[in-house]
Design a protein around this motif. Structure first.
Motif, short mmCIF file in Angstrom:
data_model
loop_
_atom_site.label_atom_id
_atom_site.label_comp_id
_atom_site.label_asym_id
_atom_site.label_seq_id
_atom_site.Cartn_x
_atom_site.Cartn_y
_atom_site.Cartn_z
N ALA A 18 137.42 24.23 15.53
CA ALA A 18 136.88 25.56 14.27
C ALA A 18 135.99 25.30 14.41
CB ALA A 18 136.96 23.81 13.11
N SER A 19 134.80 25.14 15.09
CA SER A 19 133.55 26.03 15.50
C SER A 19 134.03 26.80 17.40
CB SER A 19 132.37 25.01 15.44
OG SER A 19 132.29 24.26 16.55
N ALA A 20 134.98 26.61 17.20
CA ALA A 20 134.28 27.50 18.59
C ALA A 20 134.65 29.05 18.75
CB ALA A 20 135.89 27.29 18.90
N PRO A 21 133.60 29.42 19.33
CA PRO A 21 133.15 30.64 19.16
C PRO A 21 134.47 31.71 19.06
CG PRO A 21 132.66 30.04 21.41
CD PRO A 21 133.28 28.95 21.11
N ALA A 22 134.04 32.65 18.15
CA ALA A 22 134.71 33.82 18.24
C ALA A 22 134.41 34.18 19.75
CB ALA A 22 134.46 34.64 17.58
N ALA A 58 145.34 30.52 21.07
CA ALA A 58 144.71 30.22 19.60
C ALA A 58 143.38 30.61 19.44
CB ALA A 58 144.42 29.09 18.43
N ALA A 59 142.26 30.50 20.37
CA ALA A 59 141.06 30.05 20.14
C ALA A 59 140.57 31.64 20.45
CB ALA A 59 139.54 29.08 20.68
N THR A 60 141.09 31.74 21.48
CA THR A 60 140.47 33.27 22.50
C THR A 60 141.26 34.55 21.90
OG1 THR A 60 142.31 33.08 24.14
CG2 THR A 60 139.78 31.79 24.58
N GLY A 61 141.94 34.59 20.99
CA GLY A 61 142.96 35.24 20.15
C GLY A 61 144.19 35.59 21.27
N GLY A 62 144.31 34.90 22.28
CA GLY A 62 146.27 34.75 23.45
C GLY A 62 145.14 35.55 24.28
N ARG A 63 144.07 36.06 24.81
CA ARG A 63 143.19 36.64 25.75
C ARG A 63 143.38 35.46 27.27
NH1 ARG A 63 141.99 42.31 24.97
NH2 ARG A 63 140.35 41.58 27.04
N PHE A 64 143.17 34.55 26.91
CA PHE A 64 143.03 33.31 28.16
C PHE A 64 144.54 32.50 27.43
CE2 PHE A 64 139.96 29.60 29.76
CZ PHE A 64 141.29 30.13 30.90
N GLN A 65 145.30 32.85 28.70
CA GLN A 65 146.79 32.49 28.28
C GLN A 65 146.76 31.51 29.36
OE1 GLN A 65 148.94 32.46 26.01
NE2 GLN A 65 147.90 34.03 24.62
#
Length: 360
Positions: A18-22, A58-65
């Motif tokens: 929940a607190s993972a960096p945006a 989810a935490a990377t907006g799909g940028r790290f798959q």
């Protein structure tokens, strides 16, 4: 490399993600492959890798798959460590005691017979110096390791016939993983390393006489009770077996700092979730096994005492010959002794009373 403080920050698992960096949109788009040692059918085991992949995305907006491949899809079950070390895949999910042929010290990262339960294993890693020792070991294999799942205490195994004494072990062919195979071989057992999906056919055909896997939830799925009805406990070989995520060193070093933290937090969350699944599902599965004809048996005392004696004789022999093993074994064994003293006073006394005096 993340240190012990980094691991501690990931420990409050519900809050960690929940607190993972945006992740800033300028961060790179990455596509990794993860090789698992486990088949999809064993969903509680396989789900840990899937959970890591989903939460990282989810935490990377799909940028790290991270694409997860089950056992044998791209890498054999026991080939995961080498695949990650060599960079064939960027990461893998496995049980480190599969690799004791490379160095028996790997067993400390998973399970040692008559060793630590799951809570004690976590305590050793997080606050008992264990993580630094394991990181040093894996560094020699070009890997950064993260705890990523624990089944909790396992069962002792399925047997085609009753085992009444140490004499009954002689000549027994048994699928048994990790260091435990070397322990029982000193008592006459012929240990076999067989991936989970191949255990039932081996039992059914009589190629093996017994097999240990995990516990009721998985064992019910695999149907062992149909061909080997005697179900023994306690699981002295695996009181708290931990699984790990392996990450290729170069791949990890190349990650942005935010991605590293997100990956570590995802592993920490999956670590807790796996045991929660097993703890929640094992009781109902045990009832179904008994209803299906499984014969629950406790290992005779002489077998437990003999196995424990041989286990620690083996550890001391290995420590005398292997400096890396000795460096881990000596502090681990001190930690183990202190933990079991405390657990006996606190945890075990409550559990024993509640077990003897159930309330309807």
């Amino acid at each position: 490399m993340t240190d012990r403080r980094g691991f501690l920050k990931a420990a409050p698992l519900a809050a960690a993600l929940a607190s993972a960096p945006a992740v800033h949109a300028a961060q790179p788009a990455l596509r990794w492959r993860l090789a698992s040692s486990f088949p999809k059918a064993l969903d509680a085991l396989h789900a840990a890798a899937e959970q890591v992949a989903q939460q990282v995305s989810a935490a990377t907006g799909g940028r790290f798959q991270i694409q997860v491949f089950a056992a044998n899809e791209i890498v054999p079950p026991f080939g995961v460590l080498d695949a990650v070390r060599e960079g064939t895949v960027e990461c893998g999910h496995s049980a480190s005691y599969y690799y004791i042929g490379k160095d028996p010290t790997f067993a400390f990262d998973c399970a040692m017979p008559f060793g630590l339960n799951s809570r004690q294993q976590n305590a050793w890693l997080v606050d008992g110096g264990g993580m630094a020792l394991m990181r040093e070991l894996f560094a020699g294999y070009n890997i950064v390791n993260f705890p990523c799942g624990n089944t909790g205490a396992q069962m002792g195994g399925w047997f085609r016939r009753e085992i009444r004494s140490v004499a009954d072990l002689k000549g027994l062919k048994m699928r048994i993983g990790g260091y435990a195979g070397q322990v029982v071989s000193r008592l006459g057992v012929v240990p076999q390393q067989i991936p989970g999906a191949d255990v039932y056919p081996a039992l059914e055909k009589g190629a093996i006489d017994a097999a240990e896997w995990v516990g009721p939830y998985d064992d019910l799925k695999l149907g062992f009770y149909k061909v080997a009805p005697y179900y023994y406990y306690p699981g002295w070989a695996e009181a708290g077996p931990q699984l790990s995520l392996y990450v290729n060193r170069q791949g990890f070093d190349a990650l942005p700092a935010e991605y590293r933290q997100i990956l570590e937090s995802a592993c920490a969350a999956a670590h807790v979730a796996m045991q929660a699944r097993y703890d929640a599902r094992n009781p109902a599965a045990m009832k179904k096994l008994i209803e299906g004809g499984a014969q629950l048996r406790m290992f005779p005392r002489d077998i437990l005492l003999a196995c424990q004696k041989e286990a620690f004789a083996l550890y001391r022999e290995t420590a005398a010959a292997n400096p890396q093993f000795r460096k881990v074994f000596e502090p681990w064994n001190r930690f183990r002794s202190e933990q079991h003293l405390w657990t006996r006073i606190a945890e075990n006394s409550v559990d024993a009373f509640v077990g003897r005096h159930p309330v309807e």
